[in-house]
Design a protein around this motif. Structure first.
Motif, PDB file in Angstrom:
ATOM      1  N   TYR A  66      -2.466   8.031   3.907  1.00 32.00           N
ATOM      2  CA  TYR A  66      -2.078   6.669   4.266  1.00 32.00           C
ATOM      3  C   TYR A  66      -2.456   6.381   5.717  1.00 32.00           C
ATOM      4  O   TYR A  66      -2.186   7.170   6.614  1.00 32.00           O
ATOM      5  N   LYS A 103       0.833  -1.205   0.000  1.00 33.04           N
ATOM      6  CA  LYS A 103       0.000   0.000   0.000  1.00 33.04           C
ATOM      7  C   LYS A 103       0.866   1.252   0.000  1.00 33.04           C
ATOM      8  O   LYS A 103       0.580   2.230  -0.712  1.00 33.04           O
ATOM      9  N   LEU A 104       1.953   1.237   0.772  1.00 37.72           N
ATOM     10  CA  LEU A 104       2.872   2.381   0.801  1.00 37.72           C
ATOM     11  C   LEU A 104       3.476   2.620  -0.579  1.00 37.72           C
ATOM     12  O   LEU A 104       3.499   3.756  -1.083  1.00 37.72           O
ATOM     13  N   MET A 130       0.774   3.993  -3.035  1.00 40.14           N
ATOM     14  CA  MET A 130       0.389   5.381  -2.811  1.00 40.14           C
ATOM     15  C   MET A 130       1.532   6.345  -3.097  1.00 40.14           C
ATOM     16  O   MET A 130       1.300   7.503  -3.468  1.00 40.14           O
ATOM     17  N   ILE A 189       3.062  11.060   2.689  1.00 41.82           N
ATOM     18  CA  ILE A 189       2.081  10.341   1.873  1.00 41.82           C
ATOM     19  C   ILE A 189       0.705  10.574   2.487  1.00 41.82           C
ATOM     20  O   ILE A 189       0.243   9.828   3.359  1.00 41.82           O
ATOM     21  N   SER A 212       2.322   3.765  11.081  1.00 43.89           N
ATOM     22  CA  SER A 212       1.252   3.580  10.092  1.00 43.89           C
ATOM     23  C   SER A 212      -0.111   4.142  10.457  1.00 43.89           C
ATOM     24  O   SER A 212      -1.015   4.155   9.631  1.00 43.89           O
TER      25      SER A 212
END
Length: 330
Positions: free
Chosen positions: A253, A177-178, A181, A250, A231
């Motif tokens: 997130y 996911k990181l 994105m 980001i 996170s």
């Protein structure tokens, strides 16, 4: 009057008396009696995970409250699907419960052939806790921030390697996911266990890893790893000086590894309500709160309706990530 006639008359009067009382007063309900024998909590993940430790904490406190044994049964395999299926197919009498985690939503996004429906086959009781992940690099990697890491990954696609506990697990998807994105390409190296990945991260065999803060924080504090971000939506009390991924560059997130108590779908509402109320009362207790903090987790009590909304939203979110990031599982 004979003894036999007296006995018949006594029974007749008792029946008349019961007939004039509400049913709940006349006879104890199953929920009022529950539990009358030991209860099992199935954990589809291994011993020592935050889900396992949360389940064991609840088992201990529920045993005290119910005056009945509450035991934890780790049924691992297939990324959690084996134990999860066992929860769904158990007798819905309240004597088999389950402790699920974020991996439950991720599996629903990853696999189209699960033997259960991730929402419809479960009675969601209480969302209990969550733990954040830390994104850490070996100090040998010349980056001091998440932004510098992203810049390096853009300059050298595929150069940055990261480990995980295996394909499709939450550490894998947190990194996927990181990368998605941030718009970068990272190289995934799956391990057979979380510990094996951390060992190679410490030795410099891989450059980066993301997993539970409670696992990585001691190495960060010892100077053996560098934490770039955490996170969750807010900073973690375990690493208060480390920014969130959103703060580090980001926007939007968020990823937390949640834990929640469930049962099979057809469990009675009365028993489900009793379990929910008892667990919520335990989560309000200061002893529980202190022990949850010691696990590296944070309390997040949600009742069944809010829990279900969260689960459905996470399944949709992870489905988008899996599709867009082209996540593959063996």
């Amino acid at each position: 009057m004979s003894n036999r006639n007296q006995s018949q008359e006594s029974r007749r009067r008792a029946i008349q008396l019961l007939g004039g009382l509400p049913l709940a007063m006349a006879l104890p309900s199953r929920a009022q009696e529950y539990p009358v024998r030991p209860v099992k909590i199935i954990v589809p993940y291994g011993p020592g995970t935050v889900s396992d430790l949360t389940a064991r904490l609840l088992a201990e406190r529920l045993s005290e409250l119910w005056k009945q044994g509450v035991v934890v049964d780790n049924q691992t395999g297939a990324g959690g699907a084996i134990g999860t299926n066992a929860i769904a197919r158990s007798i819905p009498d309240g004597y088999t419960l389950g402790m699920l985690a974020s991996n439950h939503a991720m599996n629903a996004a990853l696999y189209s052939n699960l033997s259960y429906d991730a929402v419809k086959d479960f009675k969601l009781l209480v969302h209990t806790t969550f733990n954040q992940f830390a994104f850490c690099v070996n100090p040998g990697l010349p980056v001091q921030s998440l932004r510098q890491l992203i810049d390096l990954a853009k300059e050298r696609p595929g150069y940055v390697t990261y480990g995980s506990s295996g394909n499709g697990g939450s550490p894998h998807l947190a990194m996927a996911k990181l990368a998605y994105m941030a718009g970068v390409q990272l190289t995934h190296i799956p391990y057979k266990s979380n510990g094996a990945g951390v060992t190679d991260l410490l030795s410099g065999q891989i450059m980066m890893m993301s997993t539970s803060i409670s696992v990585l924080a001691p190495h960060v504090k010892a100077g053996k790893l560098r934490a770039l971000a955490v996170s969750g939506q807010t900073r973690s009390p375990l690493l208060p000086d480390v920014p969130t991924v959103a703060e580090a560059g980001i926007a939007g997130y968020e990823m937390t590894n949640w834990n929640g108590l469930v049962g099979p779908a057809s469990m009675s509402d009365a028993i489900a309500s009793k379990i929910q109320n008892d667990v919520l009362s335990i989560l309000k207790d200061i002893r529980t709160q202190e022990r949850v903090a010691a696990l590296g987790a944070e309390l997040a009590p949600l009742e069944s309706v809010a829990f279900e909304k969260k689960l459905q939203a996470e399944i949709l979110s992870w489905t988008e990530v899996v599709k867009s990031a082209k996540v593959k599982v063996d």
